[in-house]
Scaffold this motif. Structure first.
Motif, PDB file in Angstrom:
ATOM      1  N   GLN A 122       0.943  -1.125  -0.070  1.00 19.93           N
ATOM      2  CA  GLN A 122       0.103   0.041  -0.139  1.00 19.93           C
ATOM      3  C   GLN A 122       0.850   1.251   0.066  1.00 19.93           C
ATOM      4  N   ARG A 123       2.066   1.189   0.392  1.00 21.64           N
ATOM      5  CA  ARG A 123       2.940   2.332   0.545  1.00 21.64           C
ATOM      6  C   ARG A 123       3.894   2.280  -0.568  1.00 21.64           C
ATOM      7  N   PHE A 124       4.443   1.191  -0.917  1.00 24.78           N
ATOM      8  CA  PHE A 124       5.661   0.958  -1.823  1.00 24.78           C
ATOM      9  C   PHE A 124       5.121   0.555  -3.005  1.00 24.78           C
ATOM     10  N   GLY A 125       5.638   1.228  -4.259  1.00 27.74           N
ATOM     11  CA  GLY A 125       5.328   0.591  -5.575  1.00 27.74           C
ATOM     12  C   GLY A 125       6.741   0.148  -6.165  1.00 27.74           C
ATOM     13  N   VAL A 126       6.705  -0.138  -7.395  1.00 24.31           N
ATOM     14  CA  VAL A 126       7.814  -0.589  -8.133  1.00 24.31           C
ATOM     15  C   VAL A 126       9.027   0.302  -8.183  1.00 24.31           C
ATOM     16  N   TYR A 127       9.020   1.633  -8.354  1.00 26.71           N
ATOM     17  CA  TYR A 127      10.015   2.380  -8.394  1.00 26.71           C
ATOM     18  C   TYR A 127      10.643   2.472  -7.048  1.00 26.71           C
ATOM     19  N   THR A 128       9.675   2.844  -5.989  1.00 29.59           N
ATOM     20  CA  THR A 128      10.126   3.103  -4.419  1.00 29.59           C
ATOM     21  C   THR A 128      10.784   1.746  -4.076  1.00 29.59           C
ATOM     22  N   LEU A 129      10.306   0.526  -4.337  1.00 31.50           N
ATOM     23  CA  LEU A 129      11.067  -0.731  -4.256  1.00 31.50           C
ATOM     24  C   LEU A 129      12.310  -0.908  -4.664  1.00 31.50           C
ATOM     25  N   ALA A 130      12.386  -0.523  -5.929  1.00 30.50           N
ATOM     26  CA  ALA A 130      13.749  -0.415  -6.608  1.00 30.50           C
ATOM     27  C   ALA A 130      14.664   0.610  -6.060  1.00 30.50           C
ATOM     28  N   SER A 131      14.239   1.654  -5.914  1.00 23.42           N
ATOM     29  CA  SER A 131      15.292   2.699  -4.914  1.00 23.42           C
ATOM     30  C   SER A 131      15.798   2.319  -3.744  1.00 23.42           C
ATOM     31  N   SER A 132      14.875   1.612  -3.013  1.00 25.43           N
ATOM     32  CA  SER A 132      15.145   1.363  -1.595  1.00 25.43           C
ATOM     33  C   SER A 132      16.041  -0.062  -1.709  1.00 25.43           C
ATOM     34  N   ALA A 133      15.927  -1.021  -2.766  1.00 26.83           N
ATOM     35  CA  ALA A 133      17.046  -2.054  -2.862  1.00 26.83           C
ATOM     36  C   ALA A 133      18.243  -1.550  -3.160  1.00 26.83           C
ATOM     37  N   ILE A 134      18.292  -0.630  -4.054  1.00 29.17           N
ATOM     38  CA  ILE A 134      19.746   0.009  -4.437  1.00 29.17           C
ATOM     39  C   ILE A 134      20.211   0.739  -3.150  1.00 29.17           C
ATOM     40  N   ILE A 135      19.661   1.418  -2.692  1.00 24.97           N
ATOM     41  CA  ILE A 135      20.114   2.106  -1.298  1.00 24.97           C
ATOM     42  C   ILE A 135      20.525   1.144  -0.251  1.00 24.97           C
ATOM     43  N   PHE A 136      19.726   0.053  -0.052  1.00 24.75           N
ATOM     44  CA  PHE A 136      20.115  -0.958   0.729  1.00 24.75           C
ATOM     45  C   PHE A 136      21.632  -1.545   0.587  1.00 24.75           C
ATOM     46  N   SER A 137      21.975  -1.838  -0.813  1.00 27.15           N
ATOM     47  CA  SER A 137      23.039  -2.444  -1.241  1.00 27.15           C
ATOM     48  C   SER A 137      24.132  -1.543  -0.776  1.00 27.15           C
ATOM     49  N   LEU A 138      23.965  -0.240  -1.120  1.00 32.65           N
ATOM     50  CA  LEU A 138      24.891   0.752  -0.915  1.00 32.65           C
ATOM     51  C   LEU A 138      25.442   0.570   0.510  1.00 32.65           C
ATOM     52  N   PHE A 139      24.278   1.013   1.243  1.00 37.34           N
ATOM     53  CA  PHE A 139      24.417   1.134   2.802  1.00 37.34           C
ATOM     54  C   PHE A 139      25.123  -0.245   3.412  1.00 37.34           C
TER      55      PHE A 139
END
Length: 127
Positions: A68-85
């Motif tokens: 309900q809060r995350f869509g495809v683009y937000t999910l992709a952004s979070s995954a990329i930020i996660f990998s950097l962190f």
């Protein structure tokens, strides 16, 4: 950090996100099943199974975010930020567990804060 971290995080996030929408799976079951399968695949092909499965598992944390809060683009952004962190926190923190949890938490929080500040949301996916 190599390109494999973001790819594994994206794969884990999207597979969990879509598998959790099926009748017999929720976010936790999808994450657990996919993580076990990923570990077995990495172990079978003699990759660095421990590290790569942990990065994949962290991606499944992202995939458990509320649809309900995350869509495809937000999910992709979070995954990329996660990998950097994750790549930068592993040497600082003792062990993978702390880096895994804090990286997933921070990446989801950052994307959610941007949504609250008015960043455009991705459209809802229909399955």
């Amino acid at each position: 950090m190599t390109l494999i971290y973001p790819l594994l995080a994206l794969l884990g996030a999207f597979l969990t996100f879509y598998l959790a929408k099926h009748n017999r799976f929720d976010g936790i079951r999808a994450s657990a099943a996919l993580s076990i399968i990923a570990y077995l695949i990495f172990e079978q092909f003699s990759f660095n199974a421990e590290l790569y499965s942990i990065v994949f598992f962290g991606g499944t944390f992202i995939g458990m975010s509320a649809p309900q809060r995350f869509g495809v683009y937000t999910l992709a952004s979070s995954a990329i930020i996660f990998s950097l962190f994750f790549a930068y926190l592993v040497p600082i923190l003792d062990g993978f567990g702390g880096a895994l949890g804090i990286s997933a938490f921070l990446s989801v929080c950052i994307c959610h804060v941007f949504i609250l500040l008015g960043a455009p949301r991705s459209k809802k996916t229909k399955i």
